[in-house]
Design an enzyme around this catalytic site. Structure first.
Site, PDB file in Angstrom:
ATOM      1  N   LYS A 171       0.853  -1.190   0.000  1.00  0.00           N
ATOM      2  CA  LYS A 171       0.000   0.000   0.000  1.00  0.00           C
ATOM      3  C   LYS A 171       0.877   1.225   0.000  1.00  0.00           C
ATOM      4  CE  LYS A 171      -4.493   0.754   0.432  1.00  0.00           C
ATOM      5  NZ  LYS A 171      -5.435  -0.289   0.015  1.00  0.00           N
TER       6      LYS A 171
HETATM    7  N1  GLU Z   1      -7.079  -0.215  -3.306  1.00  0.00           N
HETATM    8  C1  GLU Z   1      -7.853  -1.386  -3.564  1.00  0.00           C
HETATM    9  C2  GLU Z   1      -7.924  -2.273  -2.326  1.00  0.00           C
HETATM   10  O1  GLU Z   1      -7.768  -1.820  -1.219  1.00  0.00           O
HETATM   11  C3  GLU Z   1      -7.400  -2.116  -4.818  1.00  0.00           C
HETATM   12  C4  GLU Z   1      -5.993  -2.603  -4.803  1.00  0.00           C
HETATM   13  C5  GLU Z   1      -5.547  -3.162  -6.150  1.00  0.00           C
HETATM   14  O2  GLU Z   1      -6.368  -3.288  -7.041  1.00  0.00           O
HETATM   15  O3  GLU Z   1      -4.368  -3.467  -6.259  1.00  0.00           O
HETATM   16  O4  GLU Z   1      -8.230  -3.435  -2.410  1.00  0.00           O
END
Ligand code: GLU
Length: 415
Positions: free
Chosen positions: A104
């Protein structure tokens, strides 16, 4: 004590590990982030002033494959939050059987006060700063809170400029013309709705005319509303950071989406309905509640006022550990974030596969694969919860960490 998402996530895997035979050394590994990069960089704003921004990228664990996860822009971004969210991505990818670890990223900024040019500069410089740890087989970013397909296009372009050729597999959630997958934008909300439908099937209940309140009306909240409405549910309350709307006859979801979400406007700017305080939404007497905003929304101070019997976590980490226990004791079904909102990363994976192969699929095919993977994960979680008589959250964690532990047994430790 100050809320720590990284601690919440640690407590949750600690609890889940009691239902597994995972060796203690693997649990030790799972409790630590593998890599956290903190960057600070200057950006010249529209008024020529130079402002320094701080951002992070955490790659929590890559036992299962390259790390995957969104990038968020928000004033409250901090290192602890990014670590917690990267851990959640690790369990989410493991639970959904994706060949990915979890990551993240985030930049501390208030995108509502930035011009498009400023956002572009921040995005390009942040990408350049974290460039050494990015790569289509290393770490693949995606949109998250306040980042969009446009943000991903800038990231992809910046990365491509550095390496000297276009690399569409470096990010997911791109605009379709750049190789973004059909159905990616709707995927998270669609998945939240599917998770609720599956739970209702298990409980022998009918979604028709069930009442729903949704906190957060960005990409996830609005699409969840739309798909639940299509499944026959009645969306009676929505909110965002500015206000809420309540109507027990059902709200005009498509119209509000066209007027607000699509135009990136806040709900308060929708003048056809009388706004209420956003806090009212969480505690309404509804069948289903979807927290789809930020973490730490349902906590010990408001959990007793929650009346919904089913909660599906559109956001990551919206319920604190103590509140989760209270809900569990009261028999409330909570579909955990790592299952409920996994539709997004599942379609991200499909987008990455399409980018690597250069072969693009129609929306029907994307939706078919996403639904199949989500329903399979739901079944695993449900069965584990029934077998061990534990909550859906603990069951989801058990399935996820058991998979990672299995991989560690084969890969062993380096050196
Ligand atoms: N930000 C989204 C999540 O928390 C998608 C992450 C992604 O598609 O890599 O799942």
């Amino acid at each position: 004590m100050q809320f720590s998402l990284a601690n919440v996530v640690k407590e949750q895997i600690e609890k889940a590990s009691r239902y597994t035979n995972i060796p203690p050394y693997i649990m030790k590994i799972l409790k630590c982030p593998m890599r956290v990069l903190r960057v600070t960089f200057p950006v010249e704003m529209d008024n020529k002033e130079v402002v320094c921004f701080t951002g992070f990228r955490c790659q929590y664990n890559n036992a299962l494959g390259p790390t995957k996860g969104g990038v968020r822009y928000h004033p409250d971004v901090n290192e602890d939050e990014v670590i917690g969210l990267a851990a959640l991505m690790t369990w989410k990818c493991a639970l959904l059987d994706l060949p990915y670890g979890g990551a993240k990223g985030g930049v501390i900024c208030d995108p509502t006060k930035l011009s498009e040019k400023e956002l572009e500069k921040i995005t390009r410089r942040y990408t350049a700063e974290i460039m050494p740890i990015l790569g289509p087989h290393k770490d693949i970013p995606a949109p998250d809170v306040y980042t969009t397909a446009k943000t991903m296009a800038w990231m992809m372009d910046t990365y491509s400029m550095f390496i000297g050729h276009p690399e569409p597999a470096i990010v997911t959630g791109k605009p379709e013309v750049l190789g973004g997958s059909k159905g990616r934008k709707q995927a998270t909300g669609r998945g939240v709705a599917i998770s609720i439908r599956e739970l209702y099937k298990k409980l022998g209940k009918d979604l028709k005319d069930s009442t729903v309140a949704i906190q957060g009306f960005g990409n996830v909240g609005s699409h969840t509303a739309l798909f639940l409405e299509q499944m026959g549910a009645r969306i009676v309350a929505i909110s965002d950071s500015t206000c809420g709307f309540i109507d027990f006859n059902g709200l005009p979801i498509s119209e509000i989406m066209n007027e607000c979400t699509e135009k990136q406007k806040c709900l308060i700017e929708y003048k056809k309905l009388k706004p209420c305080a956003k806090e009212e939404i969480l505690t309404l007497d509804v069948d289903i509640l979807v927290p789809a905003a930020l973490e730490n929304q349902i906590h010990i101070n408001n959990v007793n006022a929650i009346k919904a019997k089913v909660i599906s976590e559109g956001a990551n980490g919206p319920i604190t550990t103590e509140a989760d226990e209270v809900l569990g004791k009261r028999g409330v079904y909570v579909i955990p974030d790592i299952l409920a909102n996994a539709g997004g990363v599942v379609v991200s994976h499909l987008e990455w596969v399409q980018a690597l192969s250069g072969l693009y699929w129609d929306e029907e095919e994307v939706n078919y694969h996403m639904e199949k993977r989500l329903v399979t994960a739901f079944e695993k979680v449900w069965n584990k919860a029934m077998e061990l008589n534990i909550s859906l959250r603990t069951a989801a964690y058990v399935v996820a960490i058991e998979r990672i532990a299995e991989v560690y047994k084969f890969r062993g430790l380096f050196p």
